[in-house]
Design an enzyme around this catalytic site. Structure first.
Site, PDB file in Angstrom:
ATOM      1  N   GLY A 151      45.169  89.212 -61.008  1.00 54.68           N
ATOM      2  CA  GLY A 151      46.500  89.523 -61.497  1.00 54.68           C
ATOM      3  C   GLY A 151      47.093  90.758 -60.860  1.00 54.68           C
ATOM      4  O   GLY A 151      47.983  91.400 -61.448  1.00 54.68           O
ATOM      5  N   PRO A 190      36.256  92.246 -54.451  1.00 51.15           N
ATOM      6  CA  PRO A 190      36.631  90.950 -53.866  1.00 51.15           C
ATOM      7  C   PRO A 190      37.457  91.174 -52.603  1.00 51.15           C
ATOM      8  O   PRO A 190      38.679  91.272 -52.655  1.00 51.15           O
ATOM      9  CB  PRO A 190      37.454  90.289 -54.985  1.00 51.15           C
ATOM     10  CG  PRO A 190      37.998  91.435 -55.775  1.00 51.15           C
ATOM     11  CD  PRO A 190      37.018  92.552 -55.676  1.00 51.15           C
ATOM     12  N   TYR A 232      50.315  89.159 -55.967  1.00 47.26           N
ATOM     13  CA  TYR A 232      50.112  87.718 -55.863  1.00 47.26           C
ATOM     14  C   TYR A 232      50.690  87.027 -57.113  1.00 47.26           C
ATOM     15  O   TYR A 232      51.315  87.670 -57.944  1.00 47.26           O
ATOM     16  CB  TYR A 232      48.641  87.407 -55.618  1.00 47.26           C
ATOM     17  CG  TYR A 232      48.152  88.008 -54.321  1.00 47.26           C
ATOM     18  CD1 TYR A 232      48.773  87.696 -53.110  1.00 47.26           C
ATOM     19  CD2 TYR A 232      47.110  88.934 -54.289  1.00 47.26           C
ATOM     20  CE1 TYR A 232      48.356  88.272 -51.911  1.00 47.26           C
ATOM     21  CE2 TYR A 232      46.693  89.513 -53.103  1.00 47.26           C
ATOM     22  CZ  TYR A 232      47.312  89.183 -51.922  1.00 47.26           C
ATOM     23  OH  TYR A 232      46.915  89.753 -50.737  1.00 47.26           O
TER      24      TYR A 232
END
Length: 363
Positions: free
Chosen positions: A167, A28, A171
């Site tokens: 997770g 991602p 962040y």
């Protein structure tokens, strides 16, 4: 392990939903190329679909914001509003037609959200006056959990196979896992309390999404206030309880020694591949740029690999590593090469901020 288990091109089944056609997932990746309002752009659509066409078994979006206050980057993809669904529907359809599993990464930047990008004060697990961050109240934590769940349900409505809860990397969910989180409510202090937010996100999604909707979790094993022993224990719990379909361990450098000397003696990934899976799959990420090191991850017990830089450099990395000697193109790389590989101008400009990644062009 048998030969099929060790093949990067063997299918991989999950507890829920369809199988991956191979063991390679697109990481991602932040790319700064959607619209300012979080809607999907043509450049981001093209970048992702080109990776599906290039053979990746799973294609994840970049981090998609679960709330306007969670925006962490200019032109970040959003999933915090129903207005984002139309573009995501188009993307999910195209990824499926190309043969890839599809996943949206759900993310809230928390205290790392730049003040100039968000409509208010940054919020996080704890107050940070130096950075201008305000701690969320207990009720606001509960609402942030609901925002993650609603974002996941939007991904479901858009037709994605699943989502990944971010997770990691400091962040919001990671900020709650941070050992410095000394909140005095049920979301801080003990390791159990600090993990509560991410566990409630998972439980809420599992309860409200369709039965075959895939849920993954990305965790950082170290840095960002993480304790390797705690993250190993949390990973073991997630693998054991079966609420998620896969874990994505973001090592930054998969084969390096842990930063904590107490955990030296084994590569970082090895502290996770030895955990009992109970049917949950385990992926690893971090500097996997050759056929050899991607294969080694499976040899050492990972179920799949998550490819970042190699996928930026080669849209068809997943196919190229059928050549056992394949290695990604050396850096620095030209802008023309990146454009030919499906990166838009904003993404290329972003990669140029990475030291030594993009070749300087002659004046």
């Amino acid at each position: 392990m048998n030969e099929t288990t060790l093949s990067l091109h063997a299918p991989l089944s999950f507890r829920r939903g369809p199988a991956m056609p191979n063991r390679m997932a697109l990481a991602p990746l932040t790319n700064l190329q959607s619209h300012d309002d979080g809607t999907l752009s043509e450049d981001e659509f093209a970048w992702l679909v080109k990776r599906a066409d290039g053979g990746f078994g799973m294609v994840m979006t970049c981090a998609a914001s679960t709330h306007a206050l969670g925006k962490g980057f200019p032109r970040q993809l959003g999933i915090h509003d129903d207005g984002h669904i139309l573009g995501l529907e188009r993307l999910a359809t195209a990824l499926r037609q190309a043969g890839a599993l599809s996943s949206v990464q759900l993310q809230h930047s928390g205290g790392r959200a730049p003040r100039e990008l968000i409509p208010g004060q940054p919020v996080g697990a704890i107050d940070d006056a130096k950075r201008g961050v305000r701690a969320l109240s207990t009720g606001e934590v509960e609402q942030a959990i609901e925002d993650f769940i609603l974002a996941g349900l939007r991904a479901e409505r858009a037709g994605f196979d699943g989502v990944e809860a971010h997770g990691a990397h400091g962040y919001l969910l990671c900020q709650f896992l941070d050992t410095h989180n000394a909140r005095t409510d049920r979301y801080g202090g003990s390791a159990e309390n600090r993990a509560r937010m991410i566990l409630e996100v998972i439980a809420g999604l599992r309860a409200r999404a369709r039965p075959d909707f895939q849920i993954g979790v990305r965790l950082s094993p170290e840095r960002y206030g993480m304790d390797l022993g705690e993250i190993r224990a949390l990973s073991a719990r997630l693998l054991r309880e079966g609420q998620v379909d896969y874990l994505d361990i973001s090592c930054w450098d998969t084969f390096k020694q842990p930063e904590d000397p107490a955990w030296h003696g084994r590569a970082l990934m090895d502290w996770f591949t030895d955990l009992d899976r109970h049917g949950t799959r385990l992926g690893v990420a971090g500097k996997l740029t050759t056929a050899q090191n991607a294969r080694e991850c499976l040899t050492r017990g990972a179920d799949f690999v998550v490819i970042g830089r190699g996928a930026i450099l080669h849209h068809d990395f997943a196919r190229r590593i059928a050549d056992e000697d394949f290695a990604s193109a050396p850096l620095p790389i030209s802008r023309a090469h990146l454009a030919a590989e499906g990166l838009g101008r904003d993404f290329i400009d972003y990669m140029a901020t990475w030291p030594g990644f993009v070749a300087e062009e002659a004046a």
